[in-house]
Design a protein around this motif. Structure first.
Motif, PDB file in Angstrom:
ATOM      1  N   ALA A  68       1.367  -1.097  -0.140  1.00 22.82           N
ATOM      2  CA  ALA A  68      -0.181  -0.224  -0.057  1.00 22.82           C
ATOM      3  C   ALA A  68       0.702   1.641  -0.069  1.00 22.82           C
ATOM      4  O   ALA A  68       0.416   2.601  -0.610  1.00 22.82           O
ATOM      5  N   ALA A  69       2.274   1.120   0.812  1.00 26.64           N
ATOM      6  CA  ALA A  69       3.052   2.446   0.517  1.00 26.64           C
ATOM      7  C   ALA A  69       3.643   2.577  -0.553  1.00 26.64           C
ATOM      8  O   ALA A  69       3.593   3.977  -1.136  1.00 26.64           O
ATOM      9  N   GLU A  70       4.480   1.479  -1.474  1.00 26.88           N
ATOM     10  CA  GLU A  70       4.621   1.648  -2.416  1.00 26.88           C
ATOM     11  C   GLU A  70       3.480   2.233  -3.687  1.00 26.88           C
ATOM     12  O   GLU A  70       3.970   3.350  -4.770  1.00 26.88           O
ATOM     13  N   GLN A  71       2.503   1.846  -3.509  1.00 25.50           N
ATOM     14  CA  GLN A  71       1.688   2.625  -4.381  1.00 25.50           C
ATOM     15  C   GLN A  71       0.886   3.709  -4.246  1.00 25.50           C
ATOM     16  O   GLN A  71       0.860   4.504  -4.868  1.00 25.50           O
ATOM     17  N   MET A  72       0.950   4.278  -3.018  1.00 29.01           N
ATOM     18  CA  MET A  72       0.996   5.402  -2.530  1.00 29.01           C
ATOM     19  C   MET A  72       2.676   6.256  -3.147  1.00 29.01           C
ATOM     20  O   MET A  72       2.482   7.869  -3.761  1.00 29.01           O
ATOM     21  N   ALA A  73       3.332   5.530  -2.147  1.00 21.80           N
ATOM     22  CA  ALA A  73       4.948   6.471  -3.231  1.00 21.80           C
ATOM     23  C   ALA A  73       4.368   6.856  -5.440  1.00 21.80           C
ATOM     24  O   ALA A  73       4.981   7.435  -5.000  1.00 21.80           O
ATOM     25  N   ALA A  74       4.377   5.738  -5.396  1.00 21.91           N
ATOM     26  CA  ALA A  74       3.840   5.807  -7.131  1.00 21.91           C
ATOM     27  C   ALA A  74       3.342   7.041  -7.488  1.00 21.91           C
ATOM     28  O   ALA A  74       3.575   8.105  -8.222  1.00 21.91           O
ATOM     29  N   GLY A  75       1.965   6.848  -6.625  1.00 18.02           N
ATOM     30  CA  GLY A  75       1.595   8.156  -6.743  1.00 18.02           C
ATOM     31  C   GLY A  75       1.223   9.767  -6.506  1.00 18.02           C
ATOM     32  O   GLY A  75       1.867  10.860  -7.064  1.00 18.02           O
ATOM     33  N   HIS A  76       2.574   9.644  -5.346  1.00 19.89           N
ATOM     34  CA  HIS A  76       3.716  10.646  -5.330  1.00 19.89           C
ATOM     35  C   HIS A  76       4.361  11.104  -6.152  1.00 19.89           C
ATOM     36  O   HIS A  76       4.382  12.124  -6.236  1.00 19.89           O
ATOM     37  N   GLY A  77       4.504  10.713  -7.037  1.00 16.45           N
ATOM     38  CA  GLY A  77       5.690  10.380  -7.866  1.00 16.45           C
ATOM     39  C   GLY A  77       7.585  10.089  -7.563  1.00 16.45           C
ATOM     40  O   GLY A  77       8.169  10.070  -8.406  1.00 16.45           O
ATOM     41  N   ASP A  78       7.167   9.554  -6.653  1.00 10.91           N
ATOM     42  CA  ASP A  78       9.002   8.948  -5.652  1.00 10.91           C
ATOM     43  C   ASP A  78       9.126   7.258  -6.337  1.00 10.91           C
ATOM     44  O   ASP A  78       8.848   6.554  -6.088  1.00 10.91           O
ATOM     45  N   HIS A  79       9.019   7.271  -7.371  1.00 13.40           N
ATOM     46  CA  HIS A  79       9.137   6.054  -8.517  1.00 13.40           C
ATOM     47  C   HIS A  79      10.473   5.477  -7.210  1.00 13.40           C
ATOM     48  O   HIS A  79      10.597   4.235  -7.438  1.00 13.40           O
ATOM     49  N   ARG A  80      11.652   5.413  -6.553  1.00 13.71           N
ATOM     50  CA  ARG A  80      12.797   5.465  -6.158  1.00 13.71           C
ATOM     51  C   ARG A  80      12.132   5.200  -4.997  1.00 13.71           C
ATOM     52  O   ARG A  80      12.512   3.362  -4.692  1.00 13.71           O
ATOM     53  N   ARG A  81      11.565   5.768  -4.551  1.00 14.19           N
ATOM     54  CA  ARG A  81      10.687   5.170  -2.828  1.00 14.19           C
ATOM     55  C   ARG A  81      10.118   3.787  -3.159  1.00 14.19           C
ATOM     56  O   ARG A  81      10.224   2.589  -2.923  1.00 14.19           O
ATOM     57  N   ALA A  82       9.080   3.337  -4.130  1.00 14.99           N
ATOM     58  CA  ALA A  82       8.183   2.792  -4.584  1.00 14.99           C
ATOM     59  C   ALA A  82       8.802   1.528  -5.301  1.00 14.99           C
ATOM     60  O   ALA A  82       8.486   0.562  -4.932  1.00 14.99           O
ATOM     61  N   ALA A  83      10.089   1.719  -6.103  1.00 13.01           N
ATOM     62  CA  ALA A  83      10.947   1.181  -6.081  1.00 13.01           C
ATOM     63  C   ALA A  83      11.663  -0.654  -4.770  1.00 13.01           C
ATOM     64  O   ALA A  83      11.491  -1.434  -4.797  1.00 13.01           O
ATOM     65  N   ALA A  84      12.132   0.399  -4.260  1.00 12.85           N
ATOM     66  CA  ALA A  84      12.580  -0.035  -2.680  1.00 12.85           C
ATOM     67  C   ALA A  84      11.283  -0.686  -1.988  1.00 12.85           C
ATOM     68  O   ALA A  84      12.058  -1.842  -1.521  1.00 12.85           O
ATOM     69  N   LEU A  85      10.137  -0.395  -1.530  1.00 12.81           N
ATOM     70  CA  LEU A  85       9.181  -0.348  -1.095  1.00 12.81           C
ATOM     71  C   LEU A  85       8.599  -1.032  -1.892  1.00 12.81           C
ATOM     72  O   LEU A  85       8.354  -2.796  -1.617  1.00 12.81           O
ATOM     73  N   HIS A  86       8.887  -2.206  -2.980  1.00 10.84           N
ATOM     74  CA  HIS A  86       8.204  -2.976  -4.553  1.00 10.84           C
ATOM     75  C   HIS A  86       8.953  -4.197  -3.491  1.00 10.84           C
ATOM     76  O   HIS A  86       9.370  -5.351  -4.020  1.00 10.84           O
ATOM     77  N   THR A  87      11.075  -4.195  -3.601  1.00 10.21           N
ATOM     78  CA  THR A  87      11.791  -5.343  -3.634  1.00 10.21           C
ATOM     79  C   THR A  87      11.893  -5.669  -2.038  1.00 10.21           C
ATOM     80  O   THR A  87      11.353  -6.676  -1.492  1.00 10.21           O
ATOM     81  N   MET A  88      10.990  -4.714  -1.018  1.00 12.81           N
ATOM     82  CA  MET A  88      10.785  -5.004   0.444  1.00 12.81           C
ATOM     83  C   MET A  88       9.270  -5.503   0.639  1.00 12.81           C
ATOM     84  O   MET A  88       9.367  -6.811   1.506  1.00 12.81           O
ATOM     85  N   ALA A  89       8.582  -5.652  -0.137  1.00 10.47           N
ATOM     86  CA  ALA A  89       7.539  -6.369  -0.237  1.00 10.47           C
ATOM     87  C   ALA A  89       8.097  -7.905  -0.856  1.00 10.47           C
ATOM     88  O   ALA A  89       6.204  -8.344  -1.064  1.00 10.47           O
ATOM     89  N   ALA A  90       8.670  -8.229  -1.403  1.00 10.67           N
ATOM     90  CA  ALA A  90       8.992  -9.089  -1.316  1.00 10.67           C
ATOM     91  C   ALA A  90       8.325 -10.288  -0.626  1.00 10.67           C
ATOM     92  O   ALA A  90       8.449 -10.546   1.262  1.00 10.67           O
ATOM     93  N   PRO A  91       8.346 -11.976  -0.862  1.00 10.69           N
ATOM     94  CA  PRO A  91       7.815 -12.830   0.027  1.00 10.69           C
ATOM     95  C   PRO A  91       9.122 -13.432   0.691  1.00 10.69           C
ATOM     96  O   PRO A  91       8.186 -14.136   1.859  1.00 10.69           O
ATOM     97  N   THR A  92       9.841 -13.006   0.247  1.00 17.60           N
ATOM     98  CA  THR A  92      10.696 -13.656   1.317  1.00 17.60           C
ATOM     99  C   THR A  92      11.411 -13.228   1.973  1.00 17.60           C
ATOM    100  O   THR A  92      12.306 -13.153   2.887  1.00 17.60           O
ATOM    101  N   ARG A  93      11.009 -11.731   2.127  1.00 19.03           N
ATOM    102  CA  ARG A  93      11.268 -10.907   3.675  1.00 19.03           C
ATOM    103  C   ARG A  93       9.994 -11.020   4.351  1.00 19.03           C
ATOM    104  O   ARG A  93       8.856 -10.929   4.430  1.00 19.03           O
TER     105      ARG A  93
END
Length: 323
Positions: A68-93
């Protein structure tokens, strides 16, 4: 006379550092990671059960919050933060807690927490947030790989860390606010895993947080490294039954920071006695030739000795002296 002159020099040095930080902060303030919006996280309640099923359910809930935070960051235009959150949301984390607001609050688990007999809780120093998190995580991974026995590591980013060049880095205000959160988190681990030995591993400004949280804390060890001081003049003043360790690398610039504490009208400046000094009373360990940012670098002397302490296999000196 010499003592008064030395105190005066320390006071001038600390005040000069505060002024420099106050000037620098407005220049860098626009880039603060706290500017990126994030949703209010779902309430998970205290950690009580650590069975595999209970932990899996908690990890799934925090994963949904990260997405959810990834989606909000992307909507805000911060694609670097969104990419970092996408990595953090991996099933292995595996996150026990996640809050993407105000720079981020997380507690990530490395290893099998449900069966852990030793738990190392990493408390970070300045400039640690969601945008720099992978650096913090890399140290946690290296530590887990170095630890022996049935062990787990938790990377606890539970407070807004100060900027390295900021007034907050020279005063205990953020640590005072963070200490109850750390104390509460350790208390939850005590309840959920009552037989596990817990070591607090406290880097740089994180050692100030640990110093503020230490009194009465149920932990086996408190390890201070790269510390500017912790706001106490001795181990005895901490009011803890934990074994307190201290180490500093040979290339760590923190050695040149004045170890003094000055009470000004509205705040305290500096953190007092050097924890590696003999008069502080900590057990010291050999941190090798590391600089301020690489105590947990794979293969380093500092990492090996910190891992021995956290694993409960360290000798009383670990390559240093028993102060």
């Amino acid at each position: 006379m010499a003592s008064r002159q030395r105190s005066s020099r320390l006071r001038r040095t600390l005040l000069a550092a505060l002024v420099a930080a106050s000037v620098a902060v407005p220049v860098s303030g626009a880039a603060r990671p706290a500017a990126v919006p994030a949703p209010v996280p779902a309430s998970l309640g205290p950690l009580r059960a650590t069975s595999p099923a209970a932990l899996d359910a908690r990890y799934a809930a925090t994963r949904a919050g990260i997405r959810a935070a990834e989606q909000m960051a992307a909507g805000h235009g911060d694609h670097r933060r969104a990419a970092a959150l996408h990595t953090m949301a991996a099933p292995t984390r595996h996150f026990l807690t996640f809050d993407g607001r105000d720079g981020g609050r997380t507690a990530e688990v490395f290893g099998d927490l449900s069966g852990a007999e030793r738990i190392a809780v990493l408390v970070p120093g300045s400039d640690t947030n969601l945008d720099t998190y992978e650096r913090f995580r890399a140290g946690a991974v290296a530590l887990r790989n170095e630890m022996s026995g049935r062990s787990a590591v938790i990377a606890w980013l539970g407070y807004p860390t100060p900027g390295t060049v900021s007034p907050e880095a020279l005063t205990p205000g953020l640590a005072d606010d963070a200490a109850p959160q750390l104390r509460s988190f350790i208390g939850e681990l005590n309840v959920a895993l009552p037989t596990a030995g817990i070591s607090l591993l406290c880097h740089s400004y994180g050692s100030v947080v640990c110093g503020r949280a230490a009194e009465g804390l149920r932990a086996a060890d408190i390890v201070l490294y790269g510390s500017p001081g912790i706001g106490a003049d001795s181990v005895r003043a901490l009011g803890t039954r934990a074994t307190v360790w201290a180490g500093r690398g040979g290339r760590d610039w923190i050695a040149h920071v004045p170890h003094a504490s000055i009470q000004l009208p509205f705040f305290t400046l500096g953190f007092g006695t050097d924890p590696t000094a003999k008069e502080f009373g900590a057990r010291t360990f050999d941190a090798g030739d590391t600089d301020h940012s690489h105590y947990l670098a794979p293969g380093s002397t500092a990492l090996k000795n910190i891992a021995r302490i956290a694993s409960g296999t360290a000798s009383p000196t670990v390559g240093g002296r028993h102060a």
